[in-house]
Design a protein around this motif. Structure first.
Motif, PDB file in Angstrom:
ATOM      1  N   LEU B  81       0.817  -1.224   0.000  1.00  0.00           N
ATOM      2  CA  LEU B  81       0.000   0.000   0.000  1.00  0.00           C
ATOM      3  C   LEU B  81       0.850   1.273   0.000  1.00  0.00           C
ATOM      4  CD1 LEU B  81      -2.541  -1.032   2.815  1.00  0.00           C
ATOM      5  CD2 LEU B  81      -2.955  -1.057   0.354  1.00  0.00           C
ATOM      6  N   ASN B 286      11.065   4.626   2.528  1.00  0.00           N
ATOM      7  CA  ASN B 286      10.811   5.445   1.337  1.00  0.00           C
ATOM      8  C   ASN B 286      10.616   4.595   0.091  1.00  0.00           C
ATOM      9  OD1 ASN B 286      13.137   8.058   2.416  1.00  0.00           O
ATOM     10  ND2 ASN B 286      11.036   7.659   3.020  1.00  0.00           N
ATOM     11  N   VAL B 287      11.304   3.471   0.034  1.00  0.00           N
ATOM     12  CA  VAL B 287      11.118   2.566  -1.103  1.00  0.00           C
ATOM     13  C   VAL B 287       9.851   1.738  -0.909  1.00  0.00           C
ATOM     14  CG1 VAL B 287      12.078   0.558  -2.306  1.00  0.00           C
ATOM     15  CG2 VAL B 287      13.545   2.503  -1.752  1.00  0.00           C
ATOM     16  N   ASN B 288       9.666   1.175   0.268  1.00  0.00           N
ATOM     17  CA  ASN B 288       8.483   0.329   0.505  1.00  0.00           C
ATOM     18  C   ASN B 288       7.187   1.068   0.201  1.00  0.00           C
ATOM     19  OD1 ASN B 288       9.961  -1.864   1.409  1.00  0.00           O
ATOM     20  ND2 ASN B 288       9.813  -1.288   3.561  1.00  0.00           N
ATOM     21  N   LEU B 289       7.109   2.317   0.673  1.00  0.00           N
ATOM     22  CA  LEU B 289       5.880   3.096   0.484  1.00  0.00           C
ATOM     23  C   LEU B 289       5.937   3.894  -0.821  1.00  0.00           C
ATOM     24  CD1 LEU B 289       5.333   4.365   4.155  1.00  0.00           C
ATOM     25  CD2 LEU B 289       4.307   2.385   3.059  1.00  0.00           C
ATOM     26  N   ILE B 290       6.979   3.629  -1.617  1.00  0.00           N
ATOM     27  CA  ILE B 290       7.136   4.234  -2.945  1.00  0.00           C
ATOM     28  C   ILE B 290       7.059   5.747  -2.855  1.00  0.00           C
ATOM     29  CG2 ILE B 290       6.554   3.850  -5.386  1.00  0.00           C
ATOM     30  CD1 ILE B 290       4.812   1.560  -4.608  1.00  0.00           C
ATOM     31  N   SER B 291       7.665   6.285  -1.800  1.00  0.00           N
ATOM     32  CA  SER B 291       7.635   7.734  -1.597  1.00  0.00           C
ATOM     33  C   SER B 291       8.589   8.446  -2.532  1.00  0.00           C
ATOM     34  CB  SER B 291       8.024   8.049  -0.141  1.00  0.00           C
ATOM     35  OG  SER B 291       7.172   7.368   0.750  1.00  0.00           O
TER      36      SER B 291
END
Lengths: 419, 419
Positions: B81, B286-291
């Motif tokens: 997500l 930042n990568v996991n949440l594609i920020s």
């Protein structure tokens, strides 16, 4: 017939993006082959001996579709260097030591153990150019219960003084190696030209001939790095693209495994698809060596056969659960760098690429398919906090992101318990 | 005075990119403070009691400069997500359970244990909005031997029905909490407006007033995600940029910790630098949440104070060695997406960001600085293959990439052995 029931929470991925979970499920094994999976054990099997993994997760084990076994002693090191420098200053030196068979025995025994301990039960592996050490690698994998393919590396140019063969030795040793491989073993040979810059045209042609004669699969590297691609272009002005250099010599076949394919454009991807070439995506290696990020989502949309590789030791992560997590992270970085236009890989998709997609290479079916020999890991995650009454789906995701070696409490390969 | 000698391979990072290694070194501790480091023990100390870690690595322990303690129960989950959806469907629900103090006790006790086991000895942590549970978090960290800052979260808008305060309760509870904090404890309070969208202007103003009155540091989030930035813009048409919303209310001060700063442009970065604001870079989150990927190299070049955070549970990696490895990977992805024009972080640089740079926040010196209380981990890497006679430098790098929890065999925090 030897029958057995395994009990636990069964989690598998029959199709890309599709996760099937059988909570408190039962799996019947007959001579190591999956004979049935149920939520409730049918009465007919109630007297079959049971192994009760109770609240643990029974997941598919992993296929590592690209790794360099002789680079294992340098795993997790040299990560500040880019590809070609890294090859020349670190890798070739490390591989050259496998002229020593005692050294090879020690390293490969330990590698096999660590692979199994982390749930990697099928591999497509590079050895070094050394014939005897390649035999030792195959023996050690076999003994540990790993199945799949191992290739003696061919390289007759652009190596280092310690790591290069003449074309004559390369061809002679390849034949000698193939003669010595046991056709009944679970570890089988695969032809392994290191990559186009390492092989003269004559060697490539000879290997193409052997592949056709002996019906062997081929593995190599493709379009990993932009300077490598330019180098291949210089070496083969006759070939419009990198892949053409393999195709020209009969090495671009159905089931050819090509590691990386980071910079494969539409024409190259079309050729991959058309020839049923298998992409071994090595996300950690591609980032560590700053090669680029492969267009995996694009490949999947195009129907390309994508699998995962640790690429030890360009990759620093041996456990395939970690490689799956890095594949997901890489796909998210791709999404970021495409200005949020490319879809990322879901956890279920990453898991499929690391399990079923690779299993197909070895003749396996979809997920825990009936009739297949069992390849599985049992994950004990009960030491992790569970104050939220997690679903098995959530615990599966957490295992992919968090499980460490010690959490993998049992491993099955080819239907046998090997950890 | 209690004196002690530690022996082992000492590895520390006094400056960015500078690694100091004392092979088979000796460290003198006096009442837990570093009193000297030598290659060869001076005769004057030869009768001091010794702890011989022999062939193990004595490394600096880690500072986790941004983590959400109440998100620990969801660590490694919900990674499919994006930020705002993830906050609303997962995070707020998880945090709301900390109204229950028994639950908080159980979760925080286990979190503290896992942090210490992985070598995190100093933190800058978010609690939830709950006063009692915040006290419990501080107690459990203190008991485990962790030092640093914990903040009761303030949030009086845009939460969820289960997770929001009125402004009156928020201010009243903040004062009550500050009154109850023990000024002699190693865990100290830090003001923690969740982020601009969570706090009314009146609440921000009140917190700015408290910060000034009580000389407290502040932590929050900044420019993590493009839609978040747009949202802040809508909420504060009066403020040209996100950071101005903090500055306007006295929350943008020397030592304010701002997590993420992924999309901070030149003007925002200038403001960070000018006010000695600390960036807590959270690469995995930042990568996991594609920020996005924060411009860390750029920030370092500009002289900005950059530290690292796990950002549990947007980050899925609790061990800071893993976070360091992800910071390096992220910087390499940034290099790729900048068409190979941006430098990546070396392993030595990543280690500095995860250790010394954070230690400065807590008044620590450079690396294992004389006079500082010892913060260290002892890594036993002897189970990993070493057929290549690795240097300590190589073993250090391998530890960053490969060490698992069980390999950290001792941990020192504030001069005491806490694992």
């Amino acid at each position: 017939m030897n029958s057995q029931i395994l009990r636990g929470h069964i989690v598998h991925a029959p199709k890309l993006g599709q996760l099937e979970i059988i909570e408190n499920g039962c799996m019947l094994l007959e001579d190591g082959r999956i004979a049935g999976i149920w939520e409730k054990l049918p009465d007919a099997y109630k007297d079959v001996p049971q192994v009760d993994y109770s609240d643990r997760l029974i997941m598919q084990s992993f296929c590592d579709m690209h790794l360099h076994a002789p680079q294992y002693p340098m795993l997790g090191m040299g990560m500040d260097l880019p590809l070609i420098e890294w090859l020349n200053t670190y890798t070739f030196k490390t591989e050259s030591r496998f002229a020593d068979t005692e050294y090879a025995r020690e390293v490969y025994r330990r590698l096999a153990r660590e692979l199994v301990d982390n749930g990697t039960t099928r591999v497509c592996a590079f050895s070094s150019l050394h014939l005897e050490s390649t035999m030792i690698l195959m023996e050690e994998f076999e003994k540990a219960g790993i199945s799949g393919y191992v290739g003696k590396v061919n390289m007759d140019r652009n190596g280092s003084p310690e790591l290069q063969e003449t074309i004559e030795n390369s061809i002679r040793d390849t034949y000698a190696w193939l003669d010595r491989c046991d056709p009944k073993a679970n570890i089988k040979p695969i032809l392994t030209p290191r990559f186009t810059p390492s092989c003269t045209n004559e060697l490539m042609a000879a290997l193409g001939k052997i592949a056709a004669e002996k019906h062997l699969y081929v593995q190599s590297h493709l379009s990993e790095n932009t300077s490598e691609i330019a180098w291949v272009g210089d070496l083969h002005p006759d070939c419009p693209q990198y892949w053409d250099t393999y195709a020209k010599y009969g090495l671009w076949n159905d089931h050819t495994v090509m590691a990386h394919c980071v910079h494969s454009d539409q024409r190259e991807r079309d050729a991959i698809k058309a020839h049923n070439v298998v992409v071994a995506h090595c996300p950690d290696s591609n980032v560590n060596l700053i090669s680029g990020i492969a267009p995996i989502r694009q490949m999947l949309t195009e129907g390309i056969w994508v699998t995962l590789g640790s690429d030890i030791a360009g990759g620093a992560i041996l456990p395939m659960m970690g490689v799956i997590a890095e594949a997901i992270r890489s796909s998210k970085c791709k999404r970021i760098s495409s200005n949020w236009t490319t879809d990322f890989l879901s956890v279920a998709e990453g898991y499929y690429l690391g399990t079923t997609s690779g299993a197909h290479y070895f003749g396996g079916g979809d997920g825990f398919a009936k009739g297949d020999r069992l390849h599985a890991v049992v994950v004990d995650d009960r030491k992790y906090i569970d104050t939220a009454r997690l679903s098995v789906r959530e615990r599966f995701e957490r295992a992919i992101y968090r499980a460490q070696t010690a959490d993998i409490v049992a491993v099955y390969g080819e239907g046998k318990k090997i950890k």
